[in-house]
Motif scaffolding. Structure first.
Motif, PDB file in Angstrom:
ATOM      1  N   VAL A   1      11.212 -45.659 -51.776  1.00 37.39           N
ATOM      2  CA  VAL A   1      11.798 -46.946 -51.372  1.00 37.39           C
ATOM      3  C   VAL A   1      12.733 -46.683 -50.216  1.00 37.39           C
ATOM      4  CG1 VAL A   1      12.859 -49.052 -52.202  1.00 37.39           C
ATOM      5  CG2 VAL A   1      11.941 -47.411 -53.832  1.00 37.39           C
TER       6      VAL A   1
ATOM      7  N   GLY B   1      15.586 -48.622 -47.366  1.00 33.33           N
ATOM      8  CA  GLY B   1      16.294 -49.775 -46.806  1.00 33.33           C
ATOM      9  C   GLY B   1      16.290 -49.625 -45.298  1.00 33.33           C
TER      10      GLY B   1
ATOM     11  N   GLY C   1      17.308 -46.742 -43.821  1.00 31.23           N
ATOM     12  CA  GLY C   1      17.161 -45.329 -43.461  1.00 31.23           C
ATOM     13  C   GLY C   1      18.418 -44.710 -42.860  1.00 31.23           C
ATOM     14  N   THR C   2      19.586 -45.293 -43.171  1.00 36.30           N
ATOM     15  CA  THR C   2      20.835 -44.738 -42.633  1.00 36.30           C
ATOM     16  C   THR C   2      21.474 -43.721 -43.567  1.00 36.30           C
ATOM     17  OG1 THR C   2      22.344 -46.362 -43.607  1.00 36.30           O
ATOM     18  CG2 THR C   2      21.307 -46.954 -41.497  1.00 36.30           C
ATOM     19  N   GLY C   3      20.800 -43.424 -44.671  1.00 31.73           N
ATOM     20  CA  GLY C   3      21.348 -42.505 -45.662  1.00 31.73           C
ATOM     21  C   GLY C   3      21.658 -41.132 -45.093  1.00 31.73           C
TER      22      GLY C   3
ATOM     23  N   ALA D   1      31.046 -47.180 -43.326  1.00 33.10           N
ATOM     24  CA  ALA D   1      31.156 -47.214 -41.868  1.00 33.10           C
ATOM     25  C   ALA D   1      29.849 -47.675 -41.247  1.00 33.10           C
ATOM     26  CB  ALA D   1      31.563 -45.841 -41.346  1.00 33.10           C
ATOM     27  N   SER D   2      28.778 -47.691 -42.047  1.00 35.19           N
ATOM     28  CA  SER D   2      27.459 -48.132 -41.580  1.00 35.19           C
ATOM     29  C   SER D   2      27.198 -49.610 -41.857  1.00 35.19           C
ATOM     30  CB  SER D   2      26.389 -47.287 -42.277  1.00 35.19           C
ATOM     31  OG  SER D   2      26.589 -47.319 -43.687  1.00 35.19           O
TER      32      SER D   2
ATOM     33  N   THR E   1      21.542 -51.480 -45.472  1.00 41.01           N
ATOM     34  CA  THR E   1      21.168 -52.642 -46.289  1.00 41.01           C
ATOM     35  C   THR E   1      21.896 -52.609 -47.644  1.00 41.01           C
ATOM     36  OG1 THR E   1      19.312 -51.599 -47.457  1.00 41.01           O
ATOM     37  CG2 THR E   1      18.841 -52.584 -45.294  1.00 41.01           C
TER      38      THR E   1
HETATM   39  C1  LIG Z   1      27.206 -43.853 -38.971  1.00 42.57           C
HETATM   40  C2  LIG Z   1      27.078 -43.832 -40.449  1.00 42.57           C
HETATM   41  C3  LIG Z   1      28.196 -44.078 -41.235  1.00 42.57           C
HETATM   42  C4  LIG Z   1      28.095 -44.055 -42.612  1.00 42.57           C
HETATM   43  N1  LIG Z   1      29.209 -44.328 -43.362  1.00 42.57           N
HETATM   44  C5  LIG Z   1      29.129 -44.351 -44.708  1.00 42.57           C
HETATM   45  C6  LIG Z   1      30.279 -44.627 -45.495  1.00 42.57           C
HETATM   46  O1  LIG Z   1      31.361 -44.884 -44.989  1.00 42.57           O
HETATM   47  N2  LIG Z   1      30.156 -44.621 -46.850  1.00 42.57           N
HETATM   48  C7  LIG Z   1      28.961 -44.372 -47.447  1.00 42.57           C
HETATM   49  O2  LIG Z   1      28.909 -44.397 -48.674  1.00 42.57           O
HETATM   50  N3  LIG Z   1      27.853 -44.100 -46.724  1.00 42.57           N
HETATM   51  C8  LIG Z   1      27.898 -44.080 -45.382  1.00 42.57           C
HETATM   52  N4  LIG Z   1      26.781 -43.799 -44.650  1.00 42.57           N
HETATM   53  C9  LIG Z   1      25.529 -43.497 -45.354  1.00 42.57           C
HETATM   54  C10 LIG Z   1      24.551 -44.696 -45.502  1.00 42.57           C
HETATM   55  O3  LIG Z   1      24.787 -45.693 -44.589  1.00 42.57           O
HETATM   56  C11 LIG Z   1      24.646 -45.273 -46.876  1.00 42.57           C
HETATM   57  O4  LIG Z   1      24.176 -44.328 -47.801  1.00 42.57           O
HETATM   58  C12 LIG Z   1      23.861 -46.574 -47.099  1.00 42.57           C
HETATM   59  O5  LIG Z   1      24.148 -47.071 -48.377  1.00 42.57           O
HETATM   60  C13 LIG Z   1      22.358 -46.394 -46.983  1.00 42.57           C
HETATM   61  O6  LIG Z   1      21.744 -47.680 -46.853  1.00 42.57           O
HETATM   62  P1  LIG Z   1      20.282 -47.806 -46.259  1.00 42.57           P
HETATM   63  O7  LIG Z   1      19.870 -49.231 -46.360  1.00 42.57           O
HETATM   64  O8  LIG Z   1      20.224 -47.217 -44.923  1.00 42.57           O
HETATM   65  O9  LIG Z   1      19.447 -46.940 -47.305  1.00 42.57           O
HETATM   66  P2  LIG Z   1      18.349 -45.804 -47.047  1.00 42.57           P
HETATM   67  O10 LIG Z   1      18.899 -44.695 -46.257  1.00 42.57           O
HETATM   68  O11 LIG Z   1      17.093 -46.452 -46.548  1.00 42.57           O
HETATM   69  O12 LIG Z   1      18.100 -45.308 -48.531  1.00 42.57           O
HETATM   70  C14 LIG Z   1      19.111 -44.663 -49.257  1.00 42.57           C
HETATM   71  C15 LIG Z   1      18.682 -44.539 -50.713  1.00 42.57           C
HETATM   72  O13 LIG Z   1      18.571 -45.834 -51.289  1.00 42.57           O
HETATM   73  C16 LIG Z   1      17.283 -46.020 -51.833  1.00 42.57           C
HETATM   74  N5  LIG Z   1      16.956 -47.449 -51.666  1.00 42.57           N
HETATM   75  C17 LIG Z   1      16.986 -48.182 -50.528  1.00 42.57           C
HETATM   76  N6  LIG Z   1      16.663 -49.454 -50.787  1.00 42.57           N
HETATM   77  C18 LIG Z   1      16.415 -49.543 -52.118  1.00 42.57           C
HETATM   78  C19 LIG Z   1      16.020 -50.608 -52.993  1.00 42.57           C
HETATM   79  N7  LIG Z   1      15.795 -51.851 -52.554  1.00 42.57           N
HETATM   80  N8  LIG Z   1      15.854 -50.323 -54.302  1.00 42.57           N
HETATM   81  C20 LIG Z   1      16.054 -49.081 -54.778  1.00 42.57           C
HETATM   82  N9  LIG Z   1      16.424 -48.031 -53.990  1.00 42.57           N
HETATM   83  C21 LIG Z   1      16.605 -48.275 -52.679  1.00 42.57           C
HETATM   84  C22 LIG Z   1      16.381 -45.066 -51.078  1.00 42.57           C
HETATM   85  O14 LIG Z   1      15.247 -44.719 -51.831  1.00 42.57           O
HETATM   86  C23 LIG Z   1      17.311 -43.894 -50.898  1.00 42.57           C
HETATM   87  O15 LIG Z   1      17.319 -43.131 -52.065  1.00 42.57           O
HETATM   88  C24 LIG Z   1      26.849 -43.788 -43.246  1.00 42.57           C
HETATM   89  C25 LIG Z   1      25.730 -43.552 -42.458  1.00 42.57           C
HETATM   90  C26 LIG Z   1      25.817 -43.566 -41.069  1.00 42.57           C
HETATM   91  C27 LIG Z   1      24.602 -43.314 -40.280  1.00 42.57           C
END
Ligand SMILES: Cc1cc2nc3c(=O)[nH]c(=O)nc-3n(C[C@H](O)[C@H](O)[C@H](O)COP(=O)(O)OP(=O)(O)OC[C@H]3O[C@@H](n4cnc5c(N)ncnc54)[C@H](O)[C@@H]3O)c2cc1C
Ligand SMILES: Cc1cc2nc3c(=O)[nH]c(=O)nc-3n(C[C@H](O)[C@H](O)[C@H](O)COP(=O)(O)OP(=O)(O)OC[C@H]3O[C@@H](n4cnc5c(N)ncnc54)[C@H](O)[C@@H]3O)c2cc1C
Lengths: 449, 449
Positions: B64, B66, B68-70, B129-130, B135
């Motif tokens: 799964v 969202g 992809g900022t993980g 911060a993201s 998402t």
């Molecule tokens: C510049 C920057 C700053 C950041 N700052 C922070 C911060 O301050 N604090 C922090 O905690 N993180 C931070 N992050 C990390 C990241 O943004 C977080 O982890 C965010 O929650 C990931 O969201 P995403 O939608 O990109 O998920 P993704 O990277 O796409 O996925 C992350 C995880 O969630 C799962 N997932 C996604 N969608 C679903 C769904 N609908 N159902 C079940 N599982 C799902 C995926 O399988 C994966 O395991 C930062 C990243 C960047 C690039």
């Protein structure tokens, strides 16, 4: 039984009929359905492990018990069952002011932890009205709420980690000592509120918080419950978050007046007690006063801490005052905050329809209502049962829950499936079996087998 | 594959090499290990159910995704896997101001929910911060933290209930719309932070909070990190709870100076940014200023909102400034708050020992540290891996955790057992199997099979 009593040091178990009888039920008002076979008073974690190992091997049911103050019938025990009391595991193992946490055994009385924390300018936030008598283990297993949870959250929000003895006697450590952490699944949260069905809590790492610098307290009387509920919603809409927002309806006020000689009911049919706290307590109370005034007959700011304490005491006297009139059945629904007035009015109508006495008190800040049904005689009359059933249906119809803080136990198990749905209930069963394949932990609670 | 693409409407899946490549890894810096077989862009809940039903039947792994900022490699996908994107499920289904909640689909961008709430004087508190790019689904699956979580908690504290599609395609509803509720086990909490391994979140009921009436911001420079950490501890000891307390070490300040032309480093080797909020914001900032002053070289109160915004912006520039110097590996340990100074100093020593660049930023209010290792070239050098390994051991030795908010994913899976212990890891495995008996959801993440 023989294996158990042989393996445990003397003084750590009892089969005295009076002791058995005292451990057969809780404070739910459910009459005892028999008595347990033995009560074990664990004094060491190894006692807990021993009991579970033996119970697991012999498939003997174990009912874990703290202080027995529960209101859902979750700690009741009947023939053949072992009651495993964690009340003597009552040491505060560590209290760290710099890290604002405590590590405690489950038998610690809630208020004692709070007092110990107070020596460091800290407090344990969750404050069920039973703080003086309930244990931390019971609070965790029921995810207890309290007056301050409008602002500071429920027990779950103060539990960082747990030591749990599982059904087979093995020891599991969950969670952490840090404020944040996401390594692995939230097992801590799974045990909180699990009512003794997934494992026995033998230690807990709890979050403490600073005692607020100041508090300010408002007492407001209203012509109707609808006015009081509207005022409470207006506080929310104004972006205010009081630490305490307690609502009593006219039936509560009448009972308090009759029992305590006060004259609250003549000031209006609803009373709202609001407390703000923190650095901004005074400013927030001033804002709250402005918000409440248009809805209220009168709003008064407590002039000092003593007056505030008296007002909180009046709130706490509601239940004992109702109990003076006869037996009570205490319900515990929660509804979305915006439907508070509708819920209180509907509850009163249900009472009238079934011709039973009902008084409703509410933690207005979070939409948690306690309809208190009054009755006479030893058994809950059918009319009360029918009225309670309607109250549960009301809660679900309003998008709410059967239980905001007391738990399911025996008392609400027949309605749990209505709230959760079949899919979820089936998953609950599978989860429970995963933790307790032999079905020894509190069987029959939450749902019937 | 054939069944999948036949059953899904066109435009909801892609096997374009560029699309596959774009969905092979996340922002952790882990290089792609191949590419997925197909990317499905779900536009309806039924698309999610369909994908899981088929994947379950054919035992095909599903990742799964969202945005992809993980930062943990939890959304990376390799050969043969299906990437199931929930990014297009991006509607806010409901926003209730009176009940202070929102019901949203998982693909909603965090900041968009916050903006929608702002129209009602509310906000969505968790602010990684993201926020502008991540998402809600990803935030939930990682239990994301943020700057404000020192006071308002992490994502978990804002999730009331979830709709989850399970591994077999069935739909589960957890939690509630009410603030409180204890009917059944806390399944909501179990899904939060589960990194896509237990089910797919397709809707979430989230708590909103009032925007604070005012904020006050302090900027303090210190001779050493130890002084800044001591000052942060002194804030805690004084019973103050700032909404934001961010610490940057000298290496961060140098990087910002080099990239932005500021002159922060010459003011001291550590910077602390503190923000108080609420009705008492001003009073609390005044108290905080008194507490910080004895430790600091300088303390300045931002004169207006614009200056406060600029200071927060400087904090947010730390990571991009470090990235100007080369590639970065972002770590995420948390330690008990009292050990913050020790942790920062040890991390610097680890960097020196392995001769790698390291800068540490910390959410000082909750002991969560981000050591940022810098390196050149496409692959993480061995020295950095060894240094990171030492950082994890340091976290555990100090009673902390491998990950405060970013998650385990692939990046930290080899250390998870060290933190949890064998008993707990075995239980984790059993739990995962219970939810996903076919092992299709994000296999290889959290631990290797
Ligand atoms: C510049 C920057 C700053 C950041 N700052 C922070 C911060 O301050 N604090 C922090 O905690 N993180 C931070 N992050 C990390 C990241 O943004 C977080 O982890 C965010 O929650 C990931 O969201 P995403 O939608 O990109 O998920 P993704 O990277 O796409 O996925 C992350 C995880 O969630 C799962 N997932 C996604 N969608 C679903 C769904 N609908 N159902 C079940 N599982 C799902 C995926 O399988 C994966 O395991 C930062 C990243 C960047 C690039
Ligand atoms: C006057 C009065 C006021 C109350 N006010 C409130 C209130 O404001 N808010 C509120 O939420 N509740 C309230 N309650 C209910 C009750 O006090 C709480 O449910 C309390 O948490 C129960 O604690 P206990 O130690 O008495 O637990 P018990 O009643 O002994 O047990 C309750 C449940 O916890 C389990 N349990 C106990 N110890 C452990 C352990 N070590 N490990 C695992 N499981 C365990 C039991 O098996 C049982 O399922 C009130 C009760 C009374 C009598």
């Amino acid at each position: 039984m023989a294996a158990l009593t042989a393996a445990l040091p003397g003084g750590r178990w009892s089969t005295e009929p009076s002791v058995l009888a005292a451990h057969a039920t809780d404070r739910s008002g459910l009459p005892a359905q028999g008595a347990p076979a033995v009560v074990v008073f664990a004094e060491e974690v190894d006692d807990v492990r021993l009991v579970l190992r033996l119970a697991h091997a012999h498939r003997t049911p174990v009912v874990v018990r703290g202080a027995g103050t529960g209101l859902a019938g979750a700690a009741t025990a009947t023939g053949g069952e072992i009651v495993l009391s964690t009340a003597r595991l009552n040491r505060i193992l560590e209290l760290s002011a710099p890290d604002q946490l405590a590590v405690v055994q489950p038998g610690v009385i809630t208020a004692e932890l709070d007092s110990a924390a107070a020596e460091h300018g800290l407090r344990y936030a969750p404050d069920p009205a039973s703080v003086a008598i309930s244990t931390i283990g019971g609070n965790i297993a029921t995810n207890a709420g309290g007056l301050r949870c409008a602002k500071y959250g429920v027990t779950r929000d103060s539990v960082l980690g747990l030591d749990v003895v599982l059904a087979d006697g093995s020891l599991l450590r969950t969670g952490r000592r840090t404020v944040k952490g996401v390594a692995g699944y939230d097992l801590t949260g799974l045990f909180v509120g699990s009512e003794g069905t997934l494992g026995v809590v033998v230690a807990a790492t709890l979050r403490l918080r600073p005692v607020p610098r100041s508090t300010a307290t408002l007492s407001a009387h209203f012509a109707t419950v609808a006015d009081a509920a509207a005022a409470s919603s207006a506080l929310t809409a104004a972006g205010l978050q009081p630490a305490v927002a307690e609502l009593l309806d006219g039936a509560n006020l009448e009972a308090i007046d009759a029992a305590q000689g006060t004259a609250l009911r003549e000031r209006g049919a609803a009373w709202l007690l609001v407390q703000t706290d923190g650095t901004g307590a005074e400013a927030e109370a001033a804002l709250a006063e402005d918000v409440l005034t248009p809805f209220a007959r009168s709003v008064r700011r407590a002039s000092d801490v003593a007056e505030a304490e008296r007002l909180l005491e009046v709130r706490r006297l509601a239940l004992p005052s109702l109990e003076r009139r006869g037996r009570v059945l205490i319900e515990d629904i929660a509804v979305p905050r915006s439907l508070l007035a509708e819920a209180v009015d509907e509850i009163a109508a249900i009472g009238r329809r079934h011709d039973v006495r009902v008084a409703t008190m509410a933690h207005a800040g979070d939409g948690n209502l306690h309809p208190i049904f009054g009755y006479d005689g030893p058994e809950v009359p059918d009319a009360v049962t029918r009225a309670a059933d309607e109250v549960f249906r009301l809660a679900l119809r309003l998008g709410g829950t059967l239980t905001g803080e007391h738990g399911v136990g025996l008392l609400k198990r027949q309605w749990l499936g209505d709230e959760l749905g079949e899919e979820s209930l089936a998953l609950h069963r599978r989860l429970r079996t995963l933790f307790d394949p032999g079905g020894v932990l509190n069987p029959g609670k939450l749902w019937s087998d």
